[in-house]
Structure formats: C-alpha cells, structure tokens
Design an enzyme around this catalytic site. Structure first.
Site, PDB file in Angstrom:
ATOM      1  N   HIS A 156      30.660  16.003 -11.013  1.00 41.58           N
ATOM      2  CA  HIS A 156      31.816  15.124 -10.731  1.00 41.58           C
ATOM      3  C   HIS A 156      32.953  15.894 -10.060  1.00 41.58           C
ATOM      4  O   HIS A 156      34.117  15.523 -10.205  1.00 41.58           O
ATOM      5  CB  HIS A 156      32.349  14.453 -12.008  1.00 41.58           C
ATOM      6  CG  HIS A 156      31.272  13.864 -12.867  1.00 41.58           C
ATOM      7  ND1 HIS A 156      30.819  12.572 -12.701  1.00 41.58           N
ATOM      8  CD2 HIS A 156      30.538  14.413 -13.866  1.00 41.58           C
ATOM      9  CE1 HIS A 156      29.857  12.333 -13.587  1.00 41.58           C
ATOM     10  NE2 HIS A 156      29.659  13.441 -14.298  1.00 41.58           N
ATOM     11  N   SER A 277      45.779  24.901  14.713  1.00 39.36           N
ATOM     12  CA  SER A 277      46.440  23.627  14.954  1.00 39.36           C
ATOM     13  C   SER A 277      47.416  23.815  16.099  1.00 39.36           C
ATOM     14  O   SER A 277      47.990  24.891  16.262  1.00 39.36           O
ATOM     15  CB  SER A 277      47.184  23.205  13.684  1.00 39.36           C
ATOM     16  OG  SER A 277      48.279  22.377  14.022  1.00 39.36           O
ATOM     17  N   LYS A 283      47.638  27.133  10.266  1.00 39.13           N
ATOM     18  CA  LYS A 283      46.339  26.504  10.059  1.00 39.13           C
ATOM     19  C   LYS A 283      45.147  27.322  10.575  1.00 39.13           C
ATOM     20  O   LYS A 283      45.213  27.953  11.620  1.00 39.13           O
ATOM     21  CB  LYS A 283      46.306  25.130  10.743  1.00 39.13           C
ATOM     22  CG  LYS A 283      47.195  24.099  10.095  1.00 39.13           C
ATOM     23  CD  LYS A 283      46.881  23.818   8.643  1.00 39.13           C
ATOM     24  CE  LYS A 283      45.685  22.909   8.490  1.00 39.13           C
ATOM     25  NZ  LYS A 283      45.926  21.525   8.880  1.00 39.13           N
ATOM     26  N   GLU A 290      33.299  20.527   9.678  1.00 41.18           N
ATOM     27  CA  GLU A 290      33.614  19.082   9.612  1.00 41.18           C
ATOM     28  C   GLU A 290      32.749  18.295  10.584  1.00 41.18           C
ATOM     29  O   GLU A 290      32.295  17.189  10.288  1.00 41.18           O
ATOM     30  CB  GLU A 290      35.087  18.852   9.949  1.00 41.18           C
ATOM     31  CG  GLU A 290      36.055  19.441   8.937  1.00 41.18           C
ATOM     32  CD  GLU A 290      37.471  19.465   9.485  1.00 41.18           C
ATOM     33  OE1 GLU A 290      38.069  18.392   9.621  1.00 41.18           O
ATOM     34  OE2 GLU A 290      37.965  20.563   9.806  1.00 41.18           O
TER      35      GLU A 290
END
Ligand code: ARG
Length: 462
Positions: A156, A277, A283, A290
């Site tokens: 979980h 970024s 970043k 992704e």
C-alpha cells in the site's frame, strides 16, 4: 500513372484516395523480408518447373541487386507505389522486362504481406530478446553490488518489512524472464509460413510450400489457405507480450521516479537520464523514466486498436488489415526504445544505501518481528500481534521507536519480553531471518541471483 493492377479498372485513382490506400510509407521497412521472400518464391517456381531455371536465376539476381541498391542508397522508395510489394515488383519489371512479370505467379499480395510481416517480426522479437537480456544483466549487476543495502519493502506504499534492495530489484528480473519467455512462445506460432495460400484459396500450380518455407527458415506452414492470409494473431500476441513487458517497465519506471524524489532519495539518476526545468533552477527531473511509464499507454493503445480492427472482420483478406503494421511497428519501436534507455539508466544510477536504511529504521517495519519474538516465547501469533500493535501505538504517543522502547515498558505488556527482544527486532535480524526460499535473507537472495544468471544463460542461447 495507371496502377500495376490496371485492367478491370482504368487504374486511375483519386489522389486523396491513393493517400488513404497507400501503405508504402509504413511497410517500406519490410523491404529486406519482401525481397528474401520473393527470392525464395522464384527459387521454388524454378525448382517446380513453373518458370524456367534461367528465369528463376535472373529473378533472384535482379532481386539481389534491388536489395543492394536500396541499401547503398542507389535506389530509393517510390512513394507513389501502393506498397512495398508493388514497388519491388515494379522495379524488377522495369529492370528485367517480361521476366520480372513472372515473379507473381502462384502468389498474391495477401500471402506475401503475411509472409513479410512474420519474417520482419521474428527478427524484431530476436532484437527484443537481446535487449531484455541486457536489462537482466544490469539488474543482476546492481543486485550483486548492493548486497548490503537494506530498504523498506512496501505494501500500500506504506513501509511494511525491511528487504534487501537486491530482493526488490530481482523481482523485476523475474518479470523480465517471463516477458522473454512470452515473446519466445509467440514466435513459435509466428514462425509458420503463409506463403502459397495465394489470394485465399491456394493455387492450381504445383507449388512446393514446404520447400519455400524451409528456404525462409520457417518451422512449419499454415495448413489452411484462408487462415494463412487472414491470421494476424501473431501481431496481437506480440503486442500483448509487449503490453505486459511495458507494464513491468512502467512499474519500475514509477519506482525510479519515486526513489529519485527528495522524499525518498534512495537513488540518484545520472545526468544523462534527467532533464532540468526551464524555470526552477533546483530541478533534476526524471523525464525519461516518466516517459517509459507514459509510453506504456501507447503500446496498450496499439494492441486495443488492432484488436478492434480485427473484431468482426469477415474472412479472408480485407484492406482493414493493412492497419496491422502501423500498430505493431509502433509497439515494437516503443518497447525497444524504452528497453534501450532503461537499461543504462539503471546501470548508471547511484544507489544511496544510507538513505534506504534510514527509511527502513523508521516506520515500525520490524513490528511483525516484535510479534514473532513473543511467538517464539510461546504466545499465539494473534495475541502477539495485538500486543505489538499496542506497543507501536504507545511508541508513537511517546515519540519512540521499537529499538528505543525500554525493556521495562515492554514487560508491562507481557512478561515474556526479554533482553533478546532488541536482537530480534534489529533490521539485520529482520532481513537475515527471512530464510524461506525466495525470501529476503542474504543467502536466499544469492540463491536467486544464481538462479537468474542460470536462466539468462539457458533461456537466451540459441
Ligand atoms: N499493402 C497491403 C497490406 O498491407 C498488401 C496486401 C494487399 N492486398 C490486396 N488485395 N489489396 O495489407
């Protein structure tokens, strides 16, 4: 210009209709398979006396020259041809005259395209196998080199029990071994030759389908000509196997995204597999991971698209079937690219065992072992479970963890608690006592590594 098939009609088609009808932009990548298939066909026709040996030899040589010219760049695809099959036959006829026109005896584009696609995809399946093996080797190396790294295992997405980092990594190795197995299994059914099915009903010529299939390294021939030209199960099976593979890669990619976040920081990706970024200077984004996660949806889409195209199609060939290539090529290209990126991404990522251990030490992931300590002393598990839960709650109230909870306090819950409770709940014990086969103890993980290595050796040789 009139089409090669002009006759019944003028062969003059509307230009947008041509655009809809044409597939050469997609199927030109099968030129090698188309040419090899045609050479085998010419050889069979010559051997059976359906055409003369001289014509067969000329066809084979002419086709070889086309292959060479395409590969050297001396010849380029003519996008006004309807498909790769028409293109090759057109060039052959331009070059050889009437001899070229004999190639298509006892054949149809319907069995030809099915043949080409099977040949093309079995080669792609072999490439995919290699890429899966490369990734498996990376996983084994990462496992072997991080045998001391302990991380929280999750259920979980809540810290559950501590595991060796290699135990977690090897779970992906098991998935990939099954993926490779699935691909190999689908190639068994793919490697059946449809050629000789002709348009749909077979042919009046005395062809030798088995000989032709043998020349092209097929294991068998399609035993029904209608099925031979109508069957695209091999595309659907391959896309199903690739969908499952991509699902695995997407789960792994998701974990890479999580692990490289500041909240986890279990790993740091190499700069080569991250982006910055344009506005936030701090970043370091895991874009490639992704995208591997994201492109999974595309491969599912390819599968669902083709399943839908085939749903309710009457036998035998229908032009709808031309859509097969775009879908299956996209699925194959996407999976290959993702495998090629994820392997070096994992190979170069920095594993941060200190952060993993810190996470493993918080969150009461040794609470099961606390209960087991009482079971060892004779208490039934369910009672031990309840007491341990109450102790966890007390720790949370007092800002303690199980390791710092005083023995006197333990004893207040049960007289069975003794000094060795601290040994029993240490992270090392929690990991090392899980000696069951497939469990997370060092011994068991080493056994898994040896097992995976052996599977890599036996499953991929051939
Ligand atoms: N380009 C076609 C395809 O990919 C080849 C087969 C065409 N056959 C036909 N009868 N029009 O499916």
């Amino acid at each position: 210009m009139a089409k090669m098939w002009a006759g019944r009609t003028s062969g003059e088609t509307d230009s947008l209709a041509d655009e809809l009808n044409s597939s050469i932009g997609v199927d030109c990548r099968m030129y090698r398979q188309d040419i090899r298939g045609s050479q085998a066909h010419a050889a069979m026709l010559g051997r059976q006396g359906i055409i003369t040996q001289t014509d067969a030899e000329q066809l084979i040589a002419g086709l070889e020259q086309i292959l060479q010219d395409l590969e050297s760049g001396a010849l380029s695809f003519d996008m006004s041809c309807e498909d790769i099959h028409m293109f090759v036959e057109q060039v052959l006829t331009d070059r050889l005259g009437d001899v070229g026109k004999r190639l298509h005896t006892a054949r149809s584009r319907n069995d030809q395209v099915a043949l080409d696609l099977r040949m093309y995809l079995r080669d792609e399946a072999a490439d995919l196998q290699k890429l899966i093996r490369d990734l498996l080797q990376v996983l084994v190396r990462v496992a072997e080199q991080n045998m001391k790294a302990v991380m929280p295992g999750y259920t979980h997405l809540q810290r559950a029990q501590p595991v060796l980092f290699p135990q977690h990594i090897l779970a992906y190795a098991m998935m990939l071994l099954r993926d490779a197995d699935r691909l190999r299994d689908c190639v068994k059914r793919m490697n059946v030759s449809p050629i000789g099915s002709c348009a749909l009903a077979g042919t009046t010529y005395e062809t030798d389908r088995i000989y032709e299939a043998g020349l092209l390294a097929f294991d068998d021939i399609a035993m029904n000509s209608i099925d031979g030209v109508s069957d695209r199960d091999f595309c659907l099976e391959m896309m199903s196997a690739l969908s499952i593979l991509m699902m695995h890669l997407s789960r792994f990619a998701e974990e890479i995204v999580l692990w490289s976040s500041w909240e986890f920081k279990f790993i740091e990706l190499s700069d080569a597999y991250t982006t910055g970024s344009s506005i936030m200077p701090q970043k370091k984004n895991p874009d490639m991971a992704e995208l591997i996660r994201g492109k999974t949806g595309r491969v599912y889409g390819d599968l669902m698209g083709l399943l839908t195209t085939f749903k309710g199609l009457p036998l035998a060939y229908n032009k709808d079937m031309q859509e097969d290539k775009q879908a299956v090529f996209d699925a194959v290209d996407t999976a290959k690219l993702c495998l090629q990126v994820i392997a070096p991404m994992v190979d170069t990522m920095k594993v941060l065992p200190d952060n993993m251990r810190r996470a493993a030490q918080n969150g009461f992931i040794n609470a099961t072992d606390l209960a087991d300590h009482l079971v060892k002393k004779g208490l039934p598990f369910r009672s031990a479970y309840k007491i341990s839960g109450e102790i966890v709650a007390d720790c949370i109230r007092k800002g303690l963890v199980l390791e710092t909870y005083p023995l006197e306090a333990y004893k207040a819950y049960s007289e069975l608690f003794a000094e060795d409770v601290y040994d029993d709940i240490s992270i090392e014990t929690c990991v090392e006592k899980r000696i069951s086969k497939g469990g997370t103890s060092t011994g068991s993980v080493l056994e898994q590594i040896a097992w995976v290595k052996e599977r890599i050796k036996t499953q991929f040789e051939e």
